[in-house]
Motif scaffolding. Structure first.
Motif, PDB file in Angstrom:
ATOM      1  N   LYS A 148       0.828  -1.190   0.000  1.00 17.39           N
ATOM      2  CA  LYS A 148       0.000   0.000   0.000  1.00 17.39           C
ATOM      3  C   LYS A 148       0.875   1.258   0.000  1.00 17.39           C
ATOM      4  CE  LYS A 148      -3.885  -2.177   0.076  1.00 17.39           C
ATOM      5  NZ  LYS A 148      -4.724  -2.189  -1.155  1.00 17.39           N
ATOM      6  N   GLY A 149       0.515   2.179  -0.882  1.00 11.36           N
ATOM      7  CA  GLY A 149       1.271   3.413  -0.989  1.00 11.36           C
ATOM      8  C   GLY A 149       2.514   3.298  -1.837  1.00 11.36           C
ATOM      9  N   GLY A 150       2.811   2.077  -2.332  1.00 18.48           N
ATOM     10  CA  GLY A 150       3.966   1.886  -3.199  1.00 18.48           C
ATOM     11  C   GLY A 150       3.715   2.431  -4.600  1.00 18.48           C
ATOM     12  N   TYR A 151       4.761   2.417  -5.408  1.00 21.10           N
ATOM     13  CA  TYR A 151       4.668   3.013  -6.740  1.00 21.10           C
ATOM     14  C   TYR A 151       3.591   2.347  -7.582  1.00 21.10           C
ATOM     15  CZ  TYR A 151       6.057   5.233 -11.075  1.00 21.10           C
ATOM     16  OH  TYR A 151       6.056   5.970 -12.226  1.00 21.10           O
ATOM     17  N   TRP A 152       3.547   1.018  -7.555  1.00 24.35           N
ATOM     18  CA  TRP A 152       2.544   0.329  -8.355  1.00 24.35           C
ATOM     19  C   TRP A 152       1.149   0.680  -7.876  1.00 24.35           C
ATOM     20  CZ3 TRP A 152       3.567  -5.286 -10.316  1.00 24.35           C
ATOM     21  CH2 TRP A 152       4.758  -5.317 -11.045  1.00 24.35           C
ATOM     22  N   GLU A 153       0.957   0.665  -6.570  1.00 30.45           N
ATOM     23  CA  GLU A 153      -0.382   0.881  -6.018  1.00 30.45           C
ATOM     24  C   GLU A 153      -0.894   2.283  -6.330  1.00 30.45           C
ATOM     25  OE1 GLU A 153      -3.531   1.772  -3.129  1.00 30.45           O
ATOM     26  OE2 GLU A 153      -1.531   2.666  -3.072  1.00 30.45           O
ATOM     27  N   THR A 154       0.006   3.269  -6.379  1.00 30.74           N
ATOM     28  CA  THR A 154      -0.412   4.642  -6.637  1.00 30.74           C
ATOM     29  C   THR A 154      -0.473   4.972  -8.122  1.00 30.74           C
ATOM     30  OG1 THR A 154       1.884   5.398  -6.413  1.00 30.74           O
ATOM     31  CG2 THR A 154       0.488   5.477  -4.448  1.00 30.74           C
ATOM     32  N   ARG A 155       0.139   4.171  -8.963  1.00 30.43           N
ATOM     33  CA  ARG A 155       0.191   4.482 -10.392  1.00 30.43           C
ATOM     34  C   ARG A 155      -0.658   3.543 -11.258  1.00 30.43           C
ATOM     35  NH1 ARG A 155       1.498   8.723  -9.218  1.00 30.43           N
ATOM     36  NH2 ARG A 155       3.462   9.829  -9.488  1.00 30.43           N
ATOM     37  N   MET A 156      -0.853   2.312 -10.825  1.00 31.29           N
ATOM     38  CA  MET A 156      -1.545   1.339 -11.666  1.00 31.29           C
ATOM     39  C   MET A 156      -3.044   1.352 -11.406  1.00 31.29           C
ATOM     40  SD  MET A 156       1.023  -1.950 -11.456  1.00 31.29           S
ATOM     41  CE  MET A 156       0.210  -2.926 -12.723  1.00 31.29           C
ATOM     42  N   LEU A 157      -3.806   1.167 -12.471  1.00 27.88           N
ATOM     43  CA  LEU A 157      -5.236   0.947 -12.316  1.00 27.88           C
ATOM     44  C   LEU A 157      -5.458  -0.471 -11.791  1.00 27.88           C
ATOM     45  CD1 LEU A 157      -6.451   2.407 -15.730  1.00 27.88           C
ATOM     46  CD2 LEU A 157      -6.508   3.536 -13.506  1.00 27.88           C
ATOM     47  N   PRO A 158      -6.552  -0.730 -11.092  1.00 30.19           N
ATOM     48  CA  PRO A 158      -6.815  -2.095 -10.626  1.00 30.19           C
ATOM     49  C   PRO A 158      -6.825  -3.100 -11.766  1.00 30.19           C
ATOM     50  CG  PRO A 158      -8.293  -0.544  -9.561  1.00 30.19           C
ATOM     51  CD  PRO A 158      -7.553   0.230 -10.602  1.00 30.19           C
ATOM     52  N   GLU A 159      -7.283  -2.666 -12.939  1.00 26.69           N
ATOM     53  CA  GLU A 159      -7.344  -3.580 -14.089  1.00 26.69           C
ATOM     54  C   GLU A 159      -5.970  -3.920 -14.644  1.00 26.69           C
ATOM     55  OE1 GLU A 159     -11.034  -1.145 -13.780  1.00 26.69           O
ATOM     56  OE2 GLU A 159      -8.883  -0.704 -13.867  1.00 26.69           O
ATOM     57  N   GLU A 160      -4.960  -3.110 -14.275  1.00 27.43           N
ATOM     58  CA  GLU A 160      -3.610  -3.354 -14.775  1.00 27.43           C
ATOM     59  C   GLU A 160      -2.836  -4.347 -13.911  1.00 27.43           C
ATOM     60  OE1 GLU A 160      -2.666   0.871 -17.011  1.00 27.43           O
ATOM     61  OE2 GLU A 160      -2.209   0.700 -14.877  1.00 27.43           O
ATOM     62  N   LEU A 161      -3.379  -4.721 -12.782  1.00 27.31           N
ATOM     63  CA  LEU A 161      -2.732  -5.704 -11.916  1.00 27.31           C
ATOM     64  C   LEU A 161      -2.940  -7.114 -12.464  1.00 27.31           C
ATOM     65  CD1 LEU A 161      -3.790  -4.202  -8.485  1.00 27.31           C
ATOM     66  CD2 LEU A 161      -1.494  -4.175  -9.474  1.00 27.31           C
ATOM     67  N   PRO A 162      -2.056  -8.049 -12.143  1.00 27.72           N
ATOM     68  CA  PRO A 162      -2.176  -9.404 -12.697  1.00 27.72           C
ATOM     69  C   PRO A 162      -3.380 -10.157 -12.153  1.00 27.72           C
ATOM     70  CG  PRO A 162      -0.371  -9.292 -11.110  1.00 27.72           C
ATOM     71  CD  PRO A 162      -0.830  -7.893 -11.332  1.00 27.72           C
ATOM     72  N   VAL A 163      -3.967 -10.972 -13.019  1.00 27.59           N
ATOM     73  CA  VAL A 163      -5.029 -11.891 -12.602  1.00 27.59           C
ATOM     74  C   VAL A 163      -4.409 -13.093 -11.910  1.00 27.59           C
ATOM     75  CG1 VAL A 163      -6.845 -13.436 -13.416  1.00 27.59           C
ATOM     76  CG2 VAL A 163      -6.608 -11.160 -14.407  1.00 27.59           C
ATOM     77  N   SER A 164      -3.292 -13.602 -12.482  1.00 23.61           N
ATOM     78  CA  SER A 164      -2.611 -14.747 -11.872  1.00 23.61           C
ATOM     79  C   SER A 164      -1.148 -14.771 -12.281  1.00 23.61           C
ATOM     80  CB  SER A 164      -3.284 -16.065 -12.286  1.00 23.61           C
ATOM     81  OG  SER A 164      -3.108 -16.306 -13.668  1.00 23.61           O
ATOM     82  N   LEU A 165      -0.346 -15.421 -11.446  1.00 22.93           N
ATOM     83  CA  LEU A 165       1.083 -15.635 -11.690  1.00 22.93           C
ATOM     84  C   LEU A 165       1.375 -17.098 -11.441  1.00 22.93           C
ATOM     85  CD1 LEU A 165       2.262 -12.567  -9.595  1.00 22.93           C
ATOM     86  CD2 LEU A 165       2.431 -12.707 -12.081  1.00 22.93           C
ATOM     87  N   LYS A 166       2.141 -17.717 -12.338  1.00 21.20           N
ATOM     88  CA  LYS A 166       2.382 -19.148 -12.208  1.00 21.20           C
ATOM     89  C   LYS A 166       3.804 -19.486 -12.642  1.00 21.20           C
ATOM     90  CE  LYS A 166       0.714 -23.583 -14.062  1.00 21.20           C
ATOM     91  NZ  LYS A 166      -0.253 -24.205 -15.010  1.00 21.20           N
ATOM     92  N   ALA A 167       4.491 -20.276 -11.809  1.00 20.50           N
ATOM     93  CA  ALA A 167       5.804 -20.813 -12.192  1.00 20.50           C
ATOM     94  C   ALA A 167       5.578 -22.117 -12.941  1.00 20.50           C
ATOM     95  CB  ALA A 167       6.664 -21.038 -10.959  1.00 20.50           C
ATOM     96  N   ILE A 168       5.732 -22.075 -14.258  1.00 24.46           N
ATOM     97  CA  ILE A 168       5.543 -23.283 -15.055  1.00 24.46           C
ATOM     98  C   ILE A 168       6.645 -24.290 -14.749  1.00 24.46           C
ATOM     99  CG2 ILE A 168       5.487 -24.198 -17.419  1.00 24.46           C
ATOM    100  CD1 ILE A 168       4.206 -21.564 -18.271  1.00 24.46           C
ATOM    101  N   ASP A 169       7.847 -23.771 -14.573  1.00 25.79           N
ATOM    102  CA  ASP A 169       8.962 -24.572 -14.075  1.00 25.79           C
ATOM    103  C   ASP A 169       9.943 -23.607 -13.416  1.00 25.79           C
ATOM    104  OD1 ASP A 169      10.676 -23.464 -16.083  1.00 25.79           O
ATOM    105  OD2 ASP A 169      10.001 -24.979 -17.507  1.00 25.79           O
TER     106      ASP A 169
END
Length: 511
Positions: free
Chosen positions: A92-113
């Protein structure tokens, strides 16, 4: 993260140094984010766009964190990428949180390997998310955050980058030494194939006194200095004509007026145009900036990377040409037609550093009956007002080389940098048109944005003053450097890993 202490970190992608002034000159390396067309793999060796909501990073094998507790030189892997992205999205209050729209955040992250990361985006927001994860993302190890909670203390820094911090004195200096296990080799030029970095150490000096800073450069005590104004650069060249220099237009004062209050005079477009018309831009260039200045500099400037989107005054509409021709009589006429023949008062929030230039504007506006009330705030207070957009009438903003033509900060209704409170259908529609194409269809996006920028200037949402020239200067003994300023968003001075010092030349010059 403070750019001055970010020498030790890597991103997934980074600008290709060989595509700037050191090589093909396809980008200027003068702005934060205009290097996208010349990106190359960094911690991610390659990447692919799988579909309209999915992209994959293929990580470089064999990269190791510094041999320092608590990470102790272990291999960099996919889980590190996922941790860094999640943490930046959640702080909270970080660069991403203050600059990115909620829609620009990832839906999911996955380590395929172990070396492959899959990222899922919201429909319509794949490219902004790709941009954020690829280049606005210094990768950090989870062990450090787990143990210390953050990297606020420099002694806890652990990265994969070319230089390791060994000392930091607040407001004084930051000292780095060469990472002996850095993974990158030079990939172009006479030293291709050699291990990077070349320098054994870097010391970044934080000198607050301007005269001391200039004296250090002039006497050879420092090797490099950026953001010199045209007067300082001219003085140094008089005493050290052999000094290397790169000059470019950068830095102007713009006045952002709230357009969301219908009761205010400047809600009327003709009032805003009158305010612009009442400023003698050419007179300011000639008398205040020594002939070195740029008229019409918002939202894009006349510089190498901005040319695809920049329209010079002579190619603007007749409305814009009139706005930027000094005509106080026509300005008074427009005010009278709008119902403000007697003028009005407008309050502008500023810092002490901006008072001299604002005083010039104040004088110009007084001639058309407009009283500019300059409210000087301490820098911290100013930043709080700016971030919260709590200014009553207007606030100044220092404009620099744009570099973010599609981030849409000045126009996005939700963005903290939209200081004029613009909520315009054409702006919003244009953003939706370019957001999904700008990274990979740059020419098409540039054409769309250029047309919109001409419209934006016509709206006079921002009152512009001329953009002055500034310079980067460096000593002749600094080699493989050509005036690069920002080579990476997270690590602006990423050029340091490619340069070296010609000690024999330095000695022969008496330093």
């Amino acid at each position: 993260m403070n750019p001055s202490v970010a020498q030790g970190f890597d991103e997934l992608l980074e600008p290709d140094y060989s595509k700037g002034p050191a090589g093909t000159n396809e980008t200027s390396f003068l702005s934060w984010t205009n290097q996208y067309p010349v990106m190359r793999g960094s911690l991610a060796e390659s990447w692919e766009i799988v579909d309209d909501v999915t992209f994959v990073y293929h990580l470089r094998k064999g990269v190791r964190w510094w041999a320092k507790a608590p990470v102790n030189g272990r291999e960099f892997v996919a889980d590190d990428v996922i941790f860094s992205i999640k943490r930046k999205a959640e702080v909270k209050g970080g660069y991403w949180e203050t600059r990115m729209l909620p829609e620009e955040l990832p839906v999911s992250l996955k380590a395929i390997d172990k070396y492959t990361v899959e990222v899922k985006a919201h429909p319509g927001y794949l490219q902004p998310l790709f941009e954020w994860t690829a280049v606005f993302n210094a990768i950090q190890p989870p062990e450090v955050i787990d143990q210390y909670g953050s990297m606020q203390n420099w002694e806890s820094h652990v990265g994969t980058g070319p230089f390791m911090m060994v000392d930091y004195l607040d407001k004084s200096s930051a000292t780095f030494v060469r990472n002996p296990d850095y993974w990158m080799k030079d990939y172009f030029g006479p030293r291709e194939g050699n291990q990077l970095p070349y320098l054994d150490a870097i010391k970044i000096l934080m000198i607050e006194d301007r005269s001391t800073m200039l004296a250090a450069l002039r006497t050879g005590k420092t090797d490099w200095l950026d953001a010199l104004d045209w007067e300082d650069a001219d003085v140094i060249k008089m005493t050290r004509p052999e000094m290397m220099e790169r000059s470019y237009p950068n830095g102007s004062l713009s006045i952002y007026m709230r357009t969301d209050k219908p009761e205010q005079p400047w809600h009327n477009i003709n009032v805003r145009r009158a305010l612009q018309m009442a400023i003698d831009e050419q007179g300011m260039v000639d008398n205040y900036f020594g002939g070195k200045g740029l008229i019409v500099n918002w939202p894009e400037q006349d510089w190498a990377d901005g040319l695809p989107r920049y329209t010079p005054l002579e190619e603007q509409s007749e409305v814009v040409k009139e706005m930027f021709s000094y005509n106080p009589e026509k300005a008074k006429q427009l005010l009278a037609e709008a119902g403000y023949a007697a003028g009005f008062k407008i309050e502008v929030i500023a810092t002490a550093a901006d008072v001299d230039l604002l005083a010039i504007v104040e004088d110009y506006w007084s001639k058309i009956g407009v009283d500019l009330d300059i409210q000087v705030k301490e820098v911290g207070v100013f930043r709080s007002i700016e971030q919260g957009r709590t200014h009553k009438d207007a606030i100044i903003r220092k404009e620099t080389l744009n570099g973010t033509p599609y981030a849409w900060h000045p126009f996005n209704p939700e963005d903290s940098l939209n200081l004029s409170m613009i909520d315009d259908k054409f702006a919003n529609d244009t953003y939706q048109e370019v957001v999904d194409i700008y990274f990979f269809e740059r020419a098409k996006a540039d054409a769309i944005v250029k047309d919109f920028y001409k419209y934006a200037v016509e709206q006079a949402w921002v009152i512009q003053t001329p953009m002055a020239h500034q310079s980067i200067m460096w000593q002749p003994w600094v080699k493989n450097y050509h005036g690069e300023w920002i080579v990476s968003y997270v690590r602006p001075q990423n050029f340091t890993k490619f340069i070296w010092i010609d000690q024999e030349l330095k000695k022969s010059m008496g330093y």
